[in-house]
Design a protein around this motif. Structure first.
Motif, mmCIF file in Angstrom:
data_model
loop_
_atom_site.group_PDB
_atom_site.id
_atom_site.type_symbol
_atom_site.label_atom_id
_atom_site.label_comp_id
_atom_site.label_asym_id
_atom_site.label_seq_id
_atom_site.Cartn_x
_atom_site.Cartn_y
_atom_site.Cartn_z
ATOM 1 N N ALA A 214 44.757 35.097 43.933
ATOM 2 C CA ALA A 214 44.432 36.260 43.107
ATOM 3 C C ALA A 214 45.389 36.389 41.928
ATOM 4 C CB ALA A 214 44.477 37.529 43.943
ATOM 5 N N LEU A 215 46.627 36.219 42.193
ATOM 6 C CA LEU A 215 47.600 36.449 41.124
ATOM 7 C C LEU A 215 48.664 35.364 41.157
ATOM 8 C CD1 LEU A 215 48.184 40.281 41.439
ATOM 9 C CD2 LEU A 215 47.314 39.126 39.424
ATOM 10 N N VAL A 216 49.167 35.090 39.989
ATOM 11 C CA VAL A 216 50.275 34.151 39.872
ATOM 12 C C VAL A 216 51.407 34.901 39.191
ATOM 13 C CG1 VAL A 216 51.017 31.913 39.019
ATOM 14 C CG2 VAL A 216 48.637 32.278 39.609
ATOM 15 N N LEU B 23 49.830 34.817 44.874
ATOM 16 C CA LEU B 23 49.305 35.746 45.864
ATOM 17 C C LEU B 23 47.893 35.301 46.208
ATOM 18 C CD1 LEU B 23 49.080 38.444 47.446
ATOM 19 C CD2 LEU B 23 48.430 39.533 45.322
ATOM 20 N N THR C 125 44.537 36.323 48.312
ATOM 21 C CA THR C 125 43.902 37.440 49.008
ATOM 22 C C THR C 125 42.555 36.985 49.564
ATOM 23 O OG1 THR C 125 42.832 38.172 47.021
ATOM 24 C CG2 THR C 125 44.959 39.146 47.552
ATOM 25 N N LYS D 41 37.843 45.800 51.436
ATOM 26 C CA LYS D 41 38.946 45.319 50.600
ATOM 27 C C LYS D 41 39.625 46.520 49.932
ATOM 28 C CE LYS D 41 38.667 40.691 50.509
ATOM 29 N NZ LYS D 41 37.733 40.374 51.538
ATOM 30 N N THR E 141 39.709 44.379 45.283
ATOM 31 C CA THR E 141 40.515 43.162 45.139
ATOM 32 C C THR E 141 39.748 41.930 45.568
ATOM 33 O OG1 THR E 141 41.404 43.470 47.330
ATOM 34 C CG2 THR E 141 42.638 44.397 45.520
ATOM 35 N N GLY F 58 37.997 36.967 39.474
ATOM 36 C CA GLY F 58 39.260 37.467 39.985
ATOM 37 C C GLY F 58 39.081 38.906 40.446
ATOM 38 N N TRP F 59 40.190 39.478 40.838
ATOM 39 C CA TRP F 59 40.128 40.889 41.224
ATOM 40 C C TRP F 59 39.505 41.700 40.096
ATOM 41 C CZ3 TRP F 59 45.560 42.713 43.301
ATOM 42 C CH2 TRP F 59 45.844 42.034 44.479
ATOM 43 N N LEU G 265 40.965 40.547 36.510
ATOM 44 C CA LEU G 265 42.139 39.704 36.308
ATOM 45 C C LEU G 265 41.770 38.347 35.738
ATOM 46 C CD1 LEU G 265 44.331 40.323 39.462
ATOM 47 C CD2 LEU G 265 44.463 41.380 37.245
ATOM 48 N N LYS H 188 45.273 39.276 31.841
ATOM 49 C CA LYS H 188 44.624 40.172 32.792
ATOM 50 C C LYS H 188 44.212 41.490 32.139
ATOM 51 C CE LYS H 188 48.466 39.549 35.223
ATOM 52 N NZ LYS H 188 49.010 38.240 34.896
#
Lengths: 787, 375
Positions: free
Chosen positions: A445-447, A785, A787, B250, B269, B295-296, B315, B340
């Protein structure tokens, strides 16, 4: 044995009956040959005539039977007899001959018998008697006849027939069957029936006389000497002819046609008149008492075991075993698994010697047949046409075909075997599908980018809002989890080996290891109250130790720039610190300084008292990682090959876990405290169930390279392992409260994202405290991250 | 609206220009763009000789002026407003745009993109902003921040912002803040797992059991909160009790309520935007899920004047315009952001705004929205 007896008895009886039957057979012949004649009993009116005929026939019959019997018995001696006959005196009358002679001279006897019959007729008149009586009378008649002949000729007969079994003797001379040489010196040669001597003819022939007679007597060649009667008999022309005929092997009777057309008596044609109409004897209906007695004797003997039945040759043993012998449909019905013998295919039209043209092969078919592999051919032969069955040659494939049939029978299965088809995948215990084990992290999800060196360690705040990371670039960064924003960077002036966020939510502190120091960092990312409470904890006064100078660990408060950055305390260790970990209450922290040679490898620091202690006096091996038990006062120390669990209250070792791996890299304790996972540099992850055994409950070898870090989720049944192969493997690990149920471990996801730099992949992994998210830090200076 | 941001890409290595956005007059044509490229290339290498270029805009050849082309192709035109730091939140009314930023300030901009004023006063990142009241040049605004000072009411007079009150009470960072339609109350959601309703210097505490990520007022009596414990809760403000719980699977990042269609849209998310009917009692019904982001989804906002349209930010750097009648694919991908996207906003005047981690606030105007409004 008894059956044989019976058989012979029966034969005898049949023979008798057959003999009896022979009579009517001849009878019939005679009757049929005489036109106008009727078989006996067929008509009462003509009884008298018939009787006569029968009587005649009866006579004939006895003579013939005698003839026959003698023929059967003395076939070989016939010639001798003939020669003997040649030597006999010619004076002998026809009727003087013995029975056998009679049979031989049957052709001559006809006239004689005729005369006999006439005599009989004269003697008996129209008497109405039975056959047997007839025979008796006949014999008596014969006797009287012979007497007459004896009287007339007084000729003694030699015993010509050594093996004559006939009871009808030559009664002209009563000496019987003796060598006549015995009477050589006597004037007589025997005695007649009246006991009077039979005298030799008074004549002394010497050789000369004999020769003279031979020369002079023209009948010499036909003169026969009868020793018994000591008389010479000159054979008549008829007799000579008869002898000649017999010598040639011809029948004595000239008129007898031996090639008379046969009459098929026993044909399939139903005749108007039966062959015999004689009613069966009474005895044939009555069981024979004698036989019964015999049989009962045999039965008794068998019962007593005196007689043993003949052993039947046992063929079954040794020679062959007929596999299909007891094929029984009832068996088939009973055993459904039974297979009957394979049947031979019935021959079809194509196997005919003259098959219909549609079965003949065309050229293409023939070419195809020749090309095909024998096993692929539809037919094992080519149909061939012959103009006639006679021209069909021998079957060339006979042996081959028989062999194949035998092979078929030999190789065919006799029983349908229910083979258990075990699918190897069925043997694998049923693991739930990863889909059913959600939630677990699946996608990146995130870096979190910002570090310039490899990120060795990460830690999440107990609320899950912040993330702290320590890197080789000498900085500690604080990140906002949900936006990947780096809020704060604290440079600590050295490579950060380990960071640990204080797990107590009412405190906001981070422990950082830099070289040989452990720094306590206050990130000030919390409410004022929290910050003030952590400040209070940090400002506690150091207790005066008993031996100030010998303390290996020095606590110092920071000043100036470091203080501004948030670094509050510095705990100086004697050697490089590799790992730092907090107790769940947040007051104690443990630090690890791996060292082979020293027992000063682990220190436990108490923050509120600024006190450090070394719990171990002895060196038990290179300490890799330590961990506090989340609930109870236990302390886990992972050395290279084993994990030791110490009770901190009793100050003793309670358990030693053997990891079965060469070099443990990391350790994580389940939030329940009963399960431990160890990652090792030899690619393994071992799960220990502390209630179960000191051996690993499960070894997971999913990673290709060294496992760097392992982590348990605090709430979800998840654990993760990070490896140098650049992947993080998330496994589902449900732990049951039931002691009987083993933990359920299912690998659910391989998370990739980190680039491998300098052969290092993912260096640390940690879970979000509340969400099923996993953070990983890698050698590519990023934190990710999932998810 | 006279300028457009454009980037130029080519697969030919000889004519590669720097991958930076250029401001280009909206009226420029192919020739003008070609000139720009040639000038850039000449600046790069002196030996460059002039070449005529053709331009593809989203796979379409550019043949007319840039602006008409964008309009005919349905591509929304947009403006950018540069910030110094990441934009965490945006709220706009008919005249001004209020943005919260990671540089610890909130800023007010005119719709044309001119900076009106900067509201300083936070010692930490401004996470959410909200207008309370506005008459002319005097207005009341609300900011929420991380950690230290949870909620601040600032009074804005002309161009200077004055801090009026600091509402203390939350012990965690305040992530969401929302004023009620009348402007007399506001509610705030925080990391301390509290939802607080503030009115007239009093606070009503509600405990949703999870970190509140987003709050909004459905009407003057009802507050809706989305939280990290995978639930959306509806609260009765008067009674202070929870009315309904909608459970997801979620973490919810953002929710938006449309009074026109009476639906809640949630951004979570994962990759999906889900639509909920808040009136259902069982609360588990997902009416629709819109899936296109990779993405989220961080932000979602219903169109104020259209009952079917909404925009979402994610994101994956995209802002998407959705129509609930075509749930398979979005109407438009607004690929303006380079990083993002954290917040989106749709004003009553039909202006769409989005801000994100590339420090830029983009404003879009979607022509279709107004023409379809009656439908």
């Amino acid at each position: 044995m008894d059956s044989d007896h019976r058989l012979s008895d029966l034969n005898r009886r049949h023979g008798a009956e057959g003999g009896a039957r022979n009579k009517p057979f001849l009878d019939f012949r005679r009757v049929t040959s005489e036109p106008g004649g009727f078989p006996r009993g067929s008509m009462e009116a003509s009884r008298g005539n018939v009787q006569k005929a029968e009587q005649r026939a009866g006579m004939k019959k006895t003579e013939k039977t005698n003839k026959k019997r003698s023929k059967q018995d003395d076939e070989e001696e016939e010639e001798d007899q003939l020669f003997n006959l040649n030597n006999k005196s010619l004076e002998e009358d026809d009727e003087d001959l013995s029975d056998s002679e009679e049979s031989v001279y049957s052709g001559l006897q006809d006239s004689g018998s005729d005369s006999d019959e006439e005599e009989e007729e004269e003697a008996e008149g129209g008497s109405d008697d039975e056959d047997e009586q007839d025979q008796n009378e006949k014999s008596t008649v014969k006797k009287s006849k012979k007497e007459r002949a004896d009287e007339e000729k007084e000729v003694k007969k030699e015993d010509e027939y050594n093996h004559d079994t006939s009871d009808e003797e030559d009664i002209r001379n009563t000496v019987g069957n003796i060598p006549m040489e015995w009477y050589k010196d006597f004037p007589h040669v025997g005695y007649d029936l009246d006991g009077k001597k039979i005298f030799k003819p008074i004549r002394n022939k010497d050789e000369l006389d004999d020769f003279l007679e031979k020369m002079e007597n023209p009948d010499y060649w036909r003169t026969v000497h009868d020793k018994k009667t000591a008389s010479d008999i000159v054979l008549s022309d008829e007799q000579i002819e008869l002898v000649n005929r017999l010598q040639k092997g011809q029948f004595g009777d000239v008129n007898f046609n031996e090639y008379e057309p046969t009459v098929e008596f026993f044909s399939n044609d139903v005749m108007i008149h039966p062959v015999t109409n004689r009613p069966a004897d009474k005895r044939s209906f009555i069981p024979s008492l004698i036989e019964k007695e015999k049989v009962s004797k045999l039965v008794h003997a068998i019962k007593m075991g005196w007689i043993k039945p003949r052993r039947v040759q046992d063929d079954s043993r040794g020679r062959f075993y007929d596999l299909w012998a007891n094929e029984d449909s009832s068996i088939l019905a009973k055993h459904k698994m039974h297979l009957p013998a394979p049947k031979i295919r019935l021959p079809g039209h194509e196997e005919s010697y003259n098959p219909p043209p549609e079965f003949m092969f065309t050229d293409e078919e023939k070419a195809l047949w020749e090309q095909q592999d024998p096993s692929d051919r539809k037919l094992p032969f080519i149909p061939k046409k012959y103009p006639s069955l006679r021209q069909v040659p021998a079957f060339s494939r006979f042996i081959q075909e028989r062999f194949e049939r035998c092979l078929d029978l030999y190789l065919c299965p006799r029983q349908r075997k229910m083979r258990v088809n075990v699918n190897p995948e069925d043997l694998i215990p049923k693991l739930p599908k990863p889909k059913d084990l959600q939630p677990f992290p699946t996608t990146q999800a995130l870096v979190y980018r910002g570090h310039s060196g490899l990120v060795r360690s990460i830690s999440v705040s107990p609320s899950g809002q912040w993330l702290v990371s320590g890197s080789d670039d000498g900085s500690v960064r604080l990140w906002e989890v949900c936006s990947s924003r780096c809020l704060k960077t604290v440079s600590v002036g050295g490579a950060v080996k380990s960071v640990a966020w204080n797990p107590n939510p009412s405190l906001c502190l981070v422990a950082v290891t830099v070289d040989s120091a452990v720094l306590i960092l206050s990130p000030a990312l919390a409410d004022k109250q929290v910050i003030s409470s952590s400040e209070r904890l940090l400002s506690a006064q150091q207790e005066e130790g008993p031996s100030e100078g010998s303390q290996p660990v020095v606590w110092t408060e920071t000043e100036g720039e470091e203080l501004n950055q948030g670094i509050r305390l510095k705990i100086q260790h004697p050697k490089a610190v590799h790992q730092v970990t907090w107790h769940s209450k947040g007051d104690y922290l443990a630090s690890v300084m791996p060292d082979h040679s020293s027992h000063l490898q682990v220190f436990i620091h108490q923050l509120s008292r600024r006190r450090s202690q070394n719990p171990f006096r002895r060196n038990k091996g290179l300490v890799q990682a330590v961990s506090f038990h989340p609930i109870r006062p236990y302390f886990f120390v992972a050395t290279q090959r084993s994990v030791r669990i110490y009770n901190l209250v009793k100050q003793e070792m309670t358990k030693k876990l053997q990891a079965n791996s060469k070099w443990i890299s990391s350790i994580a304790v389940h939030s329940g405290g009963d399960h431990v996972i160890c990652g090792s540099y030899d690619c393994r992850l071992s799960w220990f169930d502390l209630d179960l055994s000191t051996k690993p409950y499960k070894m997971l070898r999913h990673h290709k390279k060294a496992v760097r870090s392992v982590a348990y989720h605090r709430g979800y049944p998840l654990f993760a392992s990070a490896s140098d192969d650049g992947s993080v493997i998330v496994c589902h690990g449900t732990v049951y409260n039931d002691l009987l149920q083993n933990p359920l471990i299912v690998p659910v996801k391989v998370l990739r994202g980190h680039a491998i730099t300098h052969d290092l992949g993912v260096l640390d992994v940690t879970f979000h405290p509340t969400q099923p998210w996993v953070f990983s830090s890698g050698a590519d200076a990023t934190i990710r991250l999932f998810t | 609206m006279s300028q457009l941001q454009a980037r130029f890409f080519t697969e030919d290595q000889r004519y590669v220009v720097d991958d930076v956005p250029f401001s280009i007059p909206a009226a420029s044509e192919v020739q003008d763009l070609s000139n720009v490229i040639n000038k850039l290339l000449e600046a790069k290498h002196a030996s460059h000789s002039r070449v005529e270029f053709d331009f593809l805009v989203k796979g379409q050849f550019l043949r007319t002026q840039l602006a008409p082309h964008m309009e005919t192709e349905g591509i929304s035109t947009f403006d950018t407003i540069m910030h110094d730091d990441w934009i965490s939140s945006v709220e706009a009314d008919s005249e001004w745009i209020l943005t919260g930023s990671y540089d610890k300030t909130a800023r007010i901009w005119s719709l044309e993109g001119k900076a009106v004023t900067t509201v300083a006063g936070h010692s930490d990142v401004v996470k959410d902003v909200a207008w309370v009241k506005r008459d002319g040049l005097t207005s009341l605004l609300l900011t929420a921040s991380l950690v230290t000072r949870p909620a601040v009411i600032a009074h804005l007079r002309r161009t200077a912002a004055v801090l009026i009150h600091c509402c203390r009470g939350h012990t965690g960072s305040v992530d969401a803040i929302s004023t009620d339609p009348t402007g007399s109350k506001f509610c705030s959601g925080s990391w301390d797992k509290m939802l607080k309703i503030w009115y007239h210097k009093m606070a009503l505490k509600l405990t949703p059991d999870g970190i509140v990520s987003s709050v909004l007022w459905c009407d003057s009596e009802e507050v809706c909160s989305a939280s990290w414990d995978h639930t959306i809760r509806l609260w009765d403000v008067e009674a202070g009790v929870m009315k309904t719980t909608l459970s997801g699977s979620k973490v919810f990042n953002c929710i938006s309520y449309s009074p026109l269609c009476r639906r809640l849209a949630s951004a979570s998310t994962d990759r999906h935007i889900r639509l909920w009917d808040p009136r259902t009692t069982d609360g588990t019904l997902v009416l629709l899920s819109l899936t296109s982001h990779t993405g989220w989804v961080t932000a979602v906002k219903w169109a104020p004047s259209h009952e079917h349209q909404l925009i979402s930010g994610s994101l994956d750097n995209l802002v998407k315009l959705w129509d609930t009648r075509s749930c398979k694919a979005p109407l438009y991908d607004l690929a303006a952001h380079e990083d993002k996207v954290f917040c989106v906003e749709w004003t009553d005047s039909g202006l769409m705004l989005s801000g994100g981690a590339d420090n830029k606030l983009y404003t879009y105007r979607y022509s279709g929205a107004r023409t379809d409004a009656g439908a």
